[in-house]
Design a protein around this motif. Structure first.
Motif, PDB file in Angstrom:
ATOM      1  N   SER A  12       0.854  -1.192   0.000  1.00 34.50           N
ATOM      2  CA  SER A  12       0.000   0.000   0.000  1.00 34.50           C
ATOM      3  C   SER A  12       0.890   1.242   0.000  1.00 34.50           C
ATOM      4  N   THR A  13       0.571   2.192  -0.840  1.00 30.82           N
ATOM      5  CA  THR A  13       1.350   3.444  -0.845  1.00 30.82           C
ATOM      6  C   THR A  13       1.160   4.196   0.485  1.00 30.82           C
ATOM      7  N   GLN A  36      -0.363  -2.243  -6.509  1.00 34.65           N
ATOM      8  CA  GLN A  36      -0.585  -2.246  -5.071  1.00 34.65           C
ATOM      9  C   GLN A  36      -1.226  -3.579  -4.699  1.00 34.65           C
ATOM     10  N   GLY A  39      -4.085  -2.759  -1.217  1.00 36.38           N
ATOM     11  CA  GLY A  39      -4.644  -1.411  -1.154  1.00 36.38           C
ATOM     12  C   GLY A  39      -5.837  -1.393  -0.208  1.00 36.38           C
ATOM     13  N   ARG A  40      -5.933  -0.335   0.562  1.00 39.15           N
ATOM     14  CA  ARG A  40      -7.084  -0.250   1.471  1.00 39.15           C
ATOM     15  C   ARG A  40      -7.869   1.027   1.241  1.00 39.15           C
ATOM     16  N   GLY A  41      -9.160   0.917   1.550  1.00 35.34           N
ATOM     17  CA  GLY A  41     -10.037   2.066   1.404  1.00 35.34           C
ATOM     18  C   GLY A  41     -10.581   2.499   2.742  1.00 35.34           C
ATOM     19  N   ARG A  42     -11.557   3.388   2.700  1.00 32.44           N
ATOM     20  CA  ARG A  42     -12.190   3.839   3.930  1.00 32.44           C
ATOM     21  C   ARG A  42     -12.946   2.667   4.546  1.00 32.44           C
ATOM     22  N   LYS A 102     -18.613   5.347  -9.021  1.00 32.73           N
ATOM     23  CA  LYS A 102     -17.428   5.826  -8.316  1.00 32.73           C
ATOM     24  C   LYS A 102     -16.198   5.558  -9.177  1.00 32.73           C
ATOM     25  N   GLY A 105     -11.352   7.150  -5.135  1.00 33.22           N
ATOM     26  CA  GLY A 105     -11.571   7.240  -3.696  1.00 33.22           C
ATOM     27  C   GLY A 105     -10.354   7.837  -3.023  1.00 33.22           C
TER      28      GLY A 105
HETATM   29  C1  BTN Z   1     -12.019   4.715  -0.534  1.00 33.43           C
HETATM   30  O1  BTN Z   1     -12.782   5.164  -1.380  1.00 33.43           O
HETATM   31  O2  BTN Z   1     -12.409   3.868   0.278  1.00 33.43           O
HETATM   32  C2  BTN Z   1     -10.619   5.235  -0.476  1.00 33.43           C
HETATM   33  C3  BTN Z   1      -9.716   4.497  -1.403  1.00 33.43           C
HETATM   34  C4  BTN Z   1      -8.268   4.971  -1.337  1.00 33.43           C
HETATM   35  C5  BTN Z   1      -7.341   4.098  -2.157  1.00 33.43           C
HETATM   36  C6  BTN Z   1      -5.961   4.646  -2.250  1.00 33.43           C
HETATM   37  S1  BTN Z   1      -4.993   3.868  -3.506  1.00 33.43           S
HETATM   38  C7  BTN Z   1      -3.565   4.664  -2.913  1.00 33.43           C
HETATM   39  C8  BTN Z   1      -3.624   4.614  -1.408  1.00 33.43           C
HETATM   40  N1  BTN Z   1      -3.105   3.365  -0.907  1.00 33.43           N
HETATM   41  C9  BTN Z   1      -4.035   2.624  -0.310  1.00 33.43           C
HETATM   42  O3  BTN Z   1      -3.830   1.518   0.223  1.00 33.43           O
HETATM   43  N2  BTN Z   1      -5.213   3.254  -0.334  1.00 33.43           N
HETATM   44  C10 BTN Z   1      -5.110   4.544  -0.988  1.00 33.43           C
END
Ligand code: BTN
Length: 223
Positions: A12-13, A36, A39-42, A102, A105
């Motif tokens: 994840s960045t 990635q 990667g994680r989101g909200r 969407k 994010g």
């Molecule tokens: C969302 O809508 O839930 C937020 C998403 C955010 C994704 C970005 S990709 C770059 C950065 N690294 C991650 O692991 N997440 C954010």
């Protein structure tokens, strides 16, 4: 020119940006990755991205810990501005919407260091339609430097002026303003009308009992 760290592949960045900043790299800077893997989101969700089709970046900066309220909305405005696509709207607090899909994010994470906060702003954009999932893309490529510069510029002004200066602009791009939507808080859904945002960036919703401000919850169209 903002400093930039690029990686071929990262979990994840976000994690890499925190690691670099906490390891002594001077902020602000931004991190990008071609791929990635985690990667994680909200709300602890997974964020799906694809090499060559997604933009994944995180911008690290320091700011006063007392100014964090409203920050996530400001980042949405900044990224929307960088896209230069008038049709893109912001679903509160900061999802980027093209029509009703969407396309991007933003994840704002912070770690306080007394009165200062180390903030990492992660941006995930579907540049093209993703192949592994039916996610719509913006069909446009853009340089992450542009996005990072906008984020820094908007946050600078936000620290000086507060969210109220941006409220009108935010509402003019707010997805489903004055429409009836399904609003979900802690798994409970109800029908509300979106009425705007407060001077602090709280969402203003209207139900049978009148107007309310909220700092949590999620807007959707389906019940
Ligand atoms: C969302 O809508 O839930 C937020 C998403 C955010 C994704 C970005 S990709 C770059 C950065 N690294 C991650 O692991 N997440 C954010």
């Amino acid at each position: 020119m903002l400093r930039h760290f690029h990686f071929e592949s990262l979990d994840s960045t976000q994690d890499e940006a925190f690691r670099l900043a906490e390891g002594g790299e001077a902020t602000p800077f931004y991190v990008t990755a071609d791929e990635q893997k985690k990667g994680r989101g909200r709300m602890k969700r997974e964020w799906v991205s694809e090499r060559g089709r997604s933009l994944t970046m995180s911008c690290a900066l320091e700011m006063p810990a007392s100014k964090l309220l409203g920050l996530s909305l400001i980042t949405g405005l900044a990224v929307r501005d960088a896209l230069e696509m008038p049709k893109v709207q912001i679903k509160w607090p900061n999802d980027l919407m093209l029509d009703d899909s969407k396309v991007g994010g933003i994840l704002v994470e912070s770690r306080s260091q007394n009165s200062k906060a180390l903030v990492v702003i992660g941006v995930g954009l579907n540049l093209l339609h993703l192949q592994s999932a039916s996610y719509v893309g913006i069909n446009k490529s853009l340089h992450p430097q542009l996005i990072a510069n906008k984020i820094i510029d908007y946050i600078d002004r936000f620290i000086r002026l507060g969210f109220s200066e941006f409220r009108g602009t935010f509402e003019s791009h707010l997805w489903k303003l004055n429409d009836q939507v399904v609003f979900m808080v802690d798994g409970v859904k109800r029908a509300v009308r979106i009425r705007g945002v407060s001077d602090e960036g709280l969402l203003q919703i209207e139900d049978g009992q009148g107007l309310k401000l909220t700092d949590q919850g999620e807007i959707s169209l389906v019940s």
